[in-house]
Each structure stands twice: as structure tokens, then as C-alpha cells.
Design a protein around this motif. Structure first.
Motif, PDB file in Angstrom:
ATOM      1  N   GLN A   1       0.637  -1.111  -0.209  1.00 47.81           N
ATOM      2  CA  GLN A   1      -0.543  -0.283  -0.336  1.00 47.81           C
ATOM      3  C   GLN A   1       0.986   1.184  -0.190  1.00 47.81           C
ATOM      4  OE1 GLN A   1      -3.118  -0.390   2.639  1.00 47.81           O
ATOM      5  NE2 GLN A   1      -2.981  -2.277   3.063  1.00 47.81           N
ATOM      6  N   TYR A   2       1.875   1.196   0.125  1.00 52.83           N
ATOM      7  CA  TYR A   2       3.273   2.432  -0.139  1.00 52.83           C
ATOM      8  C   TYR A   2       3.883   2.365  -0.798  1.00 52.83           C
ATOM      9  CZ  TYR A   2       1.190   3.272   4.599  1.00 52.83           C
ATOM     10  OH  TYR A   2       0.174   3.466   6.025  1.00 52.83           O
ATOM     11  N   ASP A   3       4.708   3.192  -1.407  1.00 58.43           N
ATOM     12  CA  ASP A   3       6.058   3.983  -2.536  1.00 58.43           C
ATOM     13  C   ASP A   3       6.436   3.810  -1.886  1.00 58.43           C
ATOM     14  OD1 ASP A   3       7.629   4.572  -4.290  1.00 58.43           O
ATOM     15  OD2 ASP A   3       6.332   6.500  -4.444  1.00 58.43           O
ATOM     16  N   LEU A   4       7.499   3.018  -1.627  1.00 58.94           N
ATOM     17  CA  LEU A   4       8.454   2.379  -1.279  1.00 58.94           C
ATOM     18  C   LEU A   4       9.709   2.776  -2.305  1.00 58.94           C
ATOM     19  CD1 LEU A   4       7.627  -0.229   1.272  1.00 58.94           C
ATOM     20  CD2 LEU A   4       7.881   2.231   2.114  1.00 58.94           C
ATOM     21  N   SER A   5       9.648   3.076  -3.677  1.00 53.10           N
ATOM     22  CA  SER A   5      10.627   3.338  -3.979  1.00 53.10           C
ATOM     23  C   SER A   5      11.712   4.160  -4.666  1.00 53.10           C
ATOM     24  CB  SER A   5       9.741   3.382  -5.840  1.00 53.10           C
ATOM     25  OG  SER A   5       9.083   5.013  -5.643  1.00 53.10           O
ATOM     26  N   SER A   6      11.840   4.457  -3.288  1.00 52.70           N
ATOM     27  CA  SER A   6      12.691   5.544  -3.383  1.00 52.70           C
ATOM     28  C   SER A   6      14.030   5.335  -1.956  1.00 52.70           C
ATOM     29  CB  SER A   6      12.510   7.021  -2.530  1.00 52.70           C
ATOM     30  OG  SER A   6      12.706   6.518  -0.938  1.00 52.70           O
ATOM     31  N   LEU A   7      13.783   3.822  -1.882  1.00 54.21           N
ATOM     32  CA  LEU A   7      14.839   2.669  -1.101  1.00 54.21           C
ATOM     33  C   LEU A   7      15.645   2.676  -2.000  1.00 54.21           C
ATOM     34  CD1 LEU A   7      12.713   0.997   1.861  1.00 54.21           C
ATOM     35  CD2 LEU A   7      14.630   2.441   2.419  1.00 54.21           C
ATOM     36  N   ARG A   8      17.381   2.694  -1.665  1.00 54.55           N
ATOM     37  CA  ARG A   8      18.415   1.833  -2.449  1.00 54.55           C
ATOM     38  C   ARG A   8      18.745   1.228  -1.944  1.00 54.55           C
ATOM     39  NH1 ARG A   8      22.153   4.431  -3.359  1.00 54.55           N
ATOM     40  NH2 ARG A   8      22.058   6.508  -1.771  1.00 54.55           N
ATOM     41  N   SER A   9      18.480   1.628  -0.106  1.00 57.00           N
ATOM     42  CA  SER A   9      19.719  -0.516   0.755  1.00 57.00           C
ATOM     43  C   SER A   9      19.263  -0.257   1.823  1.00 57.00           C
ATOM     44  CB  SER A   9      21.174   0.660   0.618  1.00 57.00           C
ATOM     45  OG  SER A   9      21.742  -0.182   1.922  1.00 57.00           O
ATOM     46  N   ILE A  10      18.591  -1.195   1.973  1.00 53.70           N
ATOM     47  CA  ILE A  10      18.191  -1.816   3.362  1.00 53.70           C
ATOM     48  C   ILE A  10      19.823  -2.641   3.656  1.00 53.70           C
ATOM     49  CG2 ILE A  10      16.707  -3.830   4.469  1.00 53.70           C
ATOM     50  CD1 ILE A  10      14.546  -2.703   2.718  1.00 53.70           C
ATOM     51  N   LEU A  11      20.074  -2.719   5.348  1.00 55.97           N
ATOM     52  CA  LEU A  11      21.350  -2.799   5.623  1.00 55.97           C
ATOM     53  C   LEU A  11      20.502  -3.705   7.276  1.00 55.97           C
ATOM     54  CD1 LEU A  11      24.651  -4.009   4.804  1.00 55.97           C
ATOM     55  CD2 LEU A  11      24.861  -2.110   6.688  1.00 55.97           C
ATOM     56  N   SER A  12      21.185  -5.149   7.475  1.00 58.83           N
ATOM     57  CA  SER A  12      20.582  -5.713   8.343  1.00 58.83           C
ATOM     58  C   SER A  12      21.612  -5.574   9.272  1.00 58.83           C
ATOM     59  CB  SER A  12      19.334  -6.818   8.204  1.00 58.83           C
ATOM     60  OG  SER A  12      19.035  -7.493   9.315  1.00 58.83           O
ATOM     61  N   GLY A  13      21.244  -5.553  11.227  1.00 57.43           N
ATOM     62  CA  GLY A  13      22.478  -6.140  11.629  1.00 57.43           C
ATOM     63  C   GLY A  13      21.632  -5.912  12.722  1.00 57.43           C
ATOM     64  N   ALA A  14      22.179  -7.061  14.067  1.00 59.59           N
ATOM     65  CA  ALA A  14      21.930  -6.806  15.452  1.00 59.59           C
ATOM     66  C   ALA A  14      21.895  -8.376  15.615  1.00 59.59           C
ATOM     67  CB  ALA A  14      21.094  -6.338  15.233  1.00 59.59           C
ATOM     68  N   ALA A  15      21.229  -9.159  14.443  1.00 58.91           N
ATOM     69  CA  ALA A  15      21.416 -10.665  14.321  1.00 58.91           C
ATOM     70  C   ALA A  15      20.639 -11.157  12.908  1.00 58.91           C
ATOM     71  CB  ALA A  15      19.209 -10.544  14.561  1.00 58.91           C
ATOM     72  N   PRO A  16      21.368 -12.640  12.991  1.00 56.90           N
ATOM     73  CA  PRO A  16      21.844 -12.902  12.027  1.00 56.90           C
ATOM     74  C   PRO A  16      19.752 -13.476  10.837  1.00 56.90           C
ATOM     75  CG  PRO A  16      22.290 -14.673  13.291  1.00 56.90           C
ATOM     76  CD  PRO A  16      21.607 -14.022  14.036  1.00 56.90           C
ATOM     77  N   LEU A  17      20.783 -12.840   9.590  1.00 53.93           N
ATOM     78  CA  LEU A  17      19.526 -12.383   8.481  1.00 53.93           C
ATOM     79  C   LEU A  17      20.193 -14.300   7.389  1.00 53.93           C
ATOM     80  CD1 LEU A  17      17.550 -10.788   6.783  1.00 53.93           C
ATOM     81  CD2 LEU A  17      19.079  -9.807   5.760  1.00 53.93           C
ATOM     82  N   ASP A  18      18.861 -14.485   6.847  1.00 50.44           N
ATOM     83  CA  ASP A  18      18.665 -15.820   6.743  1.00 50.44           C
ATOM     84  C   ASP A  18      18.969 -14.554   4.964  1.00 50.44           C
ATOM     85  OD1 ASP A  18      17.850 -17.989   5.503  1.00 50.44           O
ATOM     86  OD2 ASP A  18      15.829 -17.636   4.659  1.00 50.44           O
ATOM     87  N   GLU A  19      19.268 -16.097   4.008  1.00 49.84           N
ATOM     88  CA  GLU A  19      19.461 -15.256   2.303  1.00 49.84           C
ATOM     89  C   GLU A  19      17.974 -15.372   1.904  1.00 49.84           C
ATOM     90  OE1 GLU A  19      22.210 -17.254  -1.563  1.00 49.84           O
ATOM     91  OE2 GLU A  19      22.593 -17.715   0.860  1.00 49.84           O
TER      92      GLU A  19
END
Length: 533
Positions: A282-300
Motif C-alpha cells: 500500500q506504500y510507495d517505497l521506491s526511494s529505498l536504495r539500500s536496506i542493511l540488516s544487523g544485530a541478528a543473523p539474516l537468512d539469505e
């Protein structure tokens, strides 16, 4: 054998944190530095520097001196960086307190840190006041005002004379966050100005920095991830940091859309929402270029699912990747570079989604076999040890815990198990203390959690080892949050896992729960699950 970063070393400026972080504002004083994502209030880079100077002056006028500890018990607002840098510029030490803490936990931190002043908000005063009864401080400042207490305007007053404090960046503390470290009770992590300056400088080489960079800051500033990566890194870039006091999915998505956020630094639970929640569409998220995850393991597979979903309708793709760190590392030691910023010799190399990327500049690593204490063989997993300018000074008043974590040669023993590939790219596979031992095998909870999240009827999951009285070993138990409307059964979960994993990794017990307990930074609170298991 020490494995050096594939990036050349960078210069670490011999500056205090405010001098280094706020310098970008001099080039763009009228550009927004901080925006309140809920209210829209703006603080420009020029205003930020001026406010910080006033806070430092007024803290000094109130009797605080170099080395004094000021505890801050607040959610994310544009005023948090003002307070932090004001404390730092006064030569004092900011000790951030978790917004979810009970009065008993707050009192422990106040006493252990020796805090002289507590800065908070009226909403938190019931817990703050109860804590101060147990561990008194000289003064409570309530930023948004409360009768009988100083407030934000008192910290910004024009009358106090400006102060210049002689700070030794390599030795003087700037912040004292509390961490359990690899084991045990919370301990004050002594981080110097040099630690924080180094960590921001070290990561710059991996970033494709654009002029109108906008960062959403929903991860708490009281956590070192939020403090260094979102707040100080963002401001040092000259970017705009848009704050949210807590994670609410609708507010988070609306803020990305409204302020055209370009970068999000998150923890895996937020990515689970990105992958699975219907609100995303329902939202326009097209401005996002990078999402970086930390603090806990991220699954592929989770990372790929988010990328695929967010690319629908977007002009360019968003990259979902992860980094690695811990409070004792200020916090970053490894991260995934932006495209075009790979290390020399690895141009065009695609970092696997399950990895945490490369060791950042000025950083050395070792992988050590926990059972022998010797370096792991090439291609083998081992405990990750790290050495570099971001390694903490030590734990406050706890030489024993310091010596157990940082050895005589300066290596910090992370307690995390990792493997490195031929390109120098690291993957963290689990915690030394959290591995489940079953029939001589080591089973990684994070691996099983990733498989569980692949089930369409599983909204969230956590895995722990529970004792088996007959064998004396541990058996994997899953705590599962059903997706809305799902009637998923225990047998169905176990059957699903039996098809996906080796026999020794099979889930032996299943318990359905309403929510997986997690820290504010997104780490699964396994000790809470073990207590109910």
C-alpha cells in the motif's frame, strides 16, 4: 593466522566525536540534519552544532565536569543527538539506557555507571523516579518538562558561558552502553572518542554516498547500532536522519514514502514484515536504495524475498544485505559494500546474501577452533576474533570480564562462529554458546529458524536446545508464531522440517506463541525461551 581487511587502511582523525561528526554541517548548515518522522519538526545541521554547544555549556554550568557520567533514558527523537553530542562536547560520558528497562534494571545501570545526572522524558518518569529512589543521582532533567525538574530549554539556555574541554580521543570515554557481552550480566562497555570516530571513518570506504541521502532511524539510539550507524554515521555524512520513537509498521512505511528515505538500517524482524505483511503493497517505497540488516543473523532467502517484493514497480532495485558487529566493537567489524565499492581485486563480486560481507578497513580477524584454541583450517568454521581501533577500552570496573573477552594481544573474542570464503567474505553461522549439541553434531538455531520462516504459515520463529534426560544431550525445540488465520499444527511443523534438514537437525518439539521475545535491537531473547521451556 591474522586475516587482514581486503581494504587499505584509512586515516583515523585525532578528533573528539562531536568535532568529527558535526563537521559536515559546516558545509551545508541549512540542510536538514534531523527530522521527527511523526511530527515533522526539523533541526538543520547548523542548528545542531549551535544546540550542541549550548548543551555542553549548560551541563558545565550545572556542575558537571570531564569524565562525569550522564545517563540518557529516552526514545529516538531529533533531540537525542543534540543531548548526546552536548554531553560529549562537555567531556562527559553518555550512558544510554534501554527504553524497555524496568526500574530495577535502570537503578542497576545508574549505580554501576556512577551516573550523576539522568536525562529522560515525562512518559518515562514513573520508572525513572522509581529507579532514582534506589540509586540516587544529583539531578533528573525531563526534556519535555515536568514541575520541579530542569527541561530541554534549560539545557539550551543562552546565559551559560561556552566551554572548551581538552579531550584525549584515544583515552577519554564518550559513551558507556551496557552489554551482556558474550556471557553474563550487563556490563558497562567503555568506548572512547577514538573508538566511535574510527568506526564511522572505517565504514565510509564501503558506501556509495549520495548528496540527498535520507536515513530512517527506527532502531533505538540507546543501542550502539543506532548510536553509531544510524545517528553518528548519518550526521557525519551530512545526510538527513529521520527519527521514529518506536517501530510501528504503518508509521515506518509512511515515513519512508513521505520523506523519500534512501537507506534503512534494520534488524531481521523488520525484514520479516517487509517479506510477508500485506501493508507493504500500500506504500510507495521506491526511494529505498539500500536496506542493511544487523544485530541478528539474516537468512539469505528472507533477504532475496524482500528484494524481489520491493522491486515491483520500482525504477531501480533495492539491495538487501547485512553487516556484523557488537557493542564491544563500537559496533561494526564487517559489512556488505555498496555496488562499485568492493575491495581491490573483488570488483563485481556479489556478496552472498547470507554473509556479513568484508572486514572493514584497519580490521584484522582470526577464526579459532573453540575446542583447541588453534586457528581453524582453511574453509573451516571457528570463533571469530577481531582486532582494530574499534575494539572497546574494556568493561567498567570489571578486569576479569575484560580479560575474558579481549586477550593480551588485543584480540576480542566475539563468541560468534564464522566461516570465510576465498574472497575474504565472512558468514556468521551461530553463537558458540547457542549451538545445540546433538549426538556429536553441532546444530545452529539460526539455520533452523531460517528454514522455519520459509513456511508460508509461519510468521516468526525461534529455536533453542532443550535437555533430553535420557541421553543427556539437547534436542531442538521450535517456538512458532502462526501467520494470521493459520491453523498450523505441531505435527505439520515437524514434518515440514524433516523434509528440509538432516535427521540430526530435525525439530523435536513445537510450541506456538503469540510473539518471539526480542531485544529492542532485534536479537532473540533465548534465555526467556529457555526459562519457559
Amino acid at each position: 593466522m591474522a586475516l587482514t581487511s581486503p581494504y587499505p587502511d584509512v586515516e583515523i582523525p585525532n578528533l573528539s566525536v562531536p568535532e568529527f561528526v558535526l563537521a559536515a554541517g559546516k558545509e551545508r548548515p541549512d540542510a536538514p540534519a534531523l527530522i521527527d518522522g511523526l511530527k515533522g519538526d526539523v533541526i538543520t545541521h547548523g542548528q545542531l552544532s549551535a544546540y550542541v554547544e549550548r548543551v555542553a555549556a549548560n551541563l558545565h554550568a550545572r556542575g558537571l565536569r570531564k569524565g562525569d557520567v550522564v545517563a540518557v533514558f529516552c526514545p529516538n527523537t531529533p533531540w537525542y543527538p543534540v543531548v548526546f553530542h552536548g554531553i560529549a562536547a562537555a567531556g562527559c560520558v553518555m550512558s544510554p539506557i534501554n527504553s524497555l528497562y524496568t526500574p530495577e534494571e535502570i537503578a542497576f545501570q545508574l549505580k554501576d555507571s556512577g551516573a550523576k545526572t539522568l536525562i529522560t522524558i515525562s512518559l518515562f518518569m514513573d520508572r525513572a523516579a522509581a529507579a532514582v529512589e534506589k540509586s540516587p543521582v544529583d539531578e533528573i532533567v525531563v526534556l519535555d518538562g515536568m514541575e520541579g525538574h530542569a527541561n530541554l530549554f534549560d539545557l539550551l539556555g543562552a546565559d551559560a558561558p561556552a566551554v572548551q574541554v581538552d579531550i584525549d580521543p584515544a583515552d577519554d570515554l564518550v559513551t558507556l552502553p551496557y552489554s551482556s557481552g558474550t556471557t553474563g550480566l550487563p556490563k558497562g562497555v567503555m568506548l572512547t572518542h577514538r573508538n566511535l570516530v574510527a568506526n564511522v571513518a572505517q565504514t565510509r570506504a564501503l558506501i556509495d554516498l549520495q548528496e540527498e541521502e535520507r536515513i530512517i532511524a527506527v532502531l533505538p539510539f540507546f543501542h550502539i547500532y543506532g548510536l553509531t550507524v544510524l545517528m553518528n554515521q548519518g550526521l557525519q555524512w551530512g545526510a538527513t536522519v529521520v527519527t521514529l520513537p518506536r517501530f510501528d509498521l504503518e508509521d515506518f512505511l509512511r515515513t519512508i514514502q513521505e520523506y523519500k528515505i534512501t537507506r534503512a538500517f534494520v534488524a531481521p524482524p523488520i525484514l520479516v514484515a517487509f517479506a510477508k505483511h500485506p501493508l507493504i503493497d500500500q506504500y510507495d517505497l521506491s526511494s529505498l536504495r539500500s536496506i542493511l540488516s544487523g544485530a541478528a543473523p539474516l537468512d539469505e532467502q528472507l533477504a532475496l524475498a524482500v528484494e524481489q517484493r520491493l522491486r515491483k514497480g520500482a525504477d531501480t532495485g533495492v539491495t538487501v544485505a547485512q553487516g556484523y558487529g557488537m557493542t564491544e566493537l563500537s559496533p561494526v567489524s564487517h559489512t556488505t559494500p555498496d555496488e562499485g565499492h568492493e575491495p581491490p581485486g573483488a570488483e563485481g563480486y556479489q556478496v552472498p546474501k547470507g554473509s556479513v560481507g568484508f572486514a572493514i578497513p584497519n580490521t584484522e580477524c582470526r577464526l579459532v577452533d573453540p575446542s583447541t584454541g588453534k586457528d581453524a583450517a582453511e574453509g573451516e568454521r571457528g570463533e571469530l576474533w577481531i582486532r582494530g581501533p574499534q575494539v572497546m577500552k574494556g568493561y567498567l570496573n570489571n578486569e576479569k570480564a575484560t580479560a575474558e573477552t579481549v586477550d593480551a594481544d588485543g584480540w576480542l573474542h566475539t563468541g560468534d562462529v564464522a566461516v570465510v570464503d576465498e574472497h575474504g567474505c565472512y558468514t556468521v553461522v551461530d553463537r558458540v554458546k547457542e549451538l545445540i549439541k546433538y549426538k556429536g553434531y553441532q546444530v545452529a538455531p539460526a539455520e533452523l529458524e531460517a528454514v522455519l520462516l520459509g513456511h508460508p504459515d509461519v510468521a516468526d520463529a525461534a529455536v533453542i536446545g532443550v535437555p533430553d534426560k535420557e541421553s543427556g544431550e539437547e534436542l531442538p525445540k521450535a517456538f512458532v508464531v502462526r501467520a494470521p488465520g493459520s491453523e498450523l499444527s505441531e505435527d505439520a511443523v515437524m514434518a515440514f522440517m524433516a523434509e528440509k534438514v538432516a535427521p540430526h537437525k530435525k525439530i523435536r518439539f513445537v510450541e506456538f506463541i503469540d510473539a518471539v521475545p526480542k531485544s529492542a535491537a532485534g536479537k532473540i531473547l533465548r534465555k526467556d525461551l529457555k526459562a519457559r521451556a
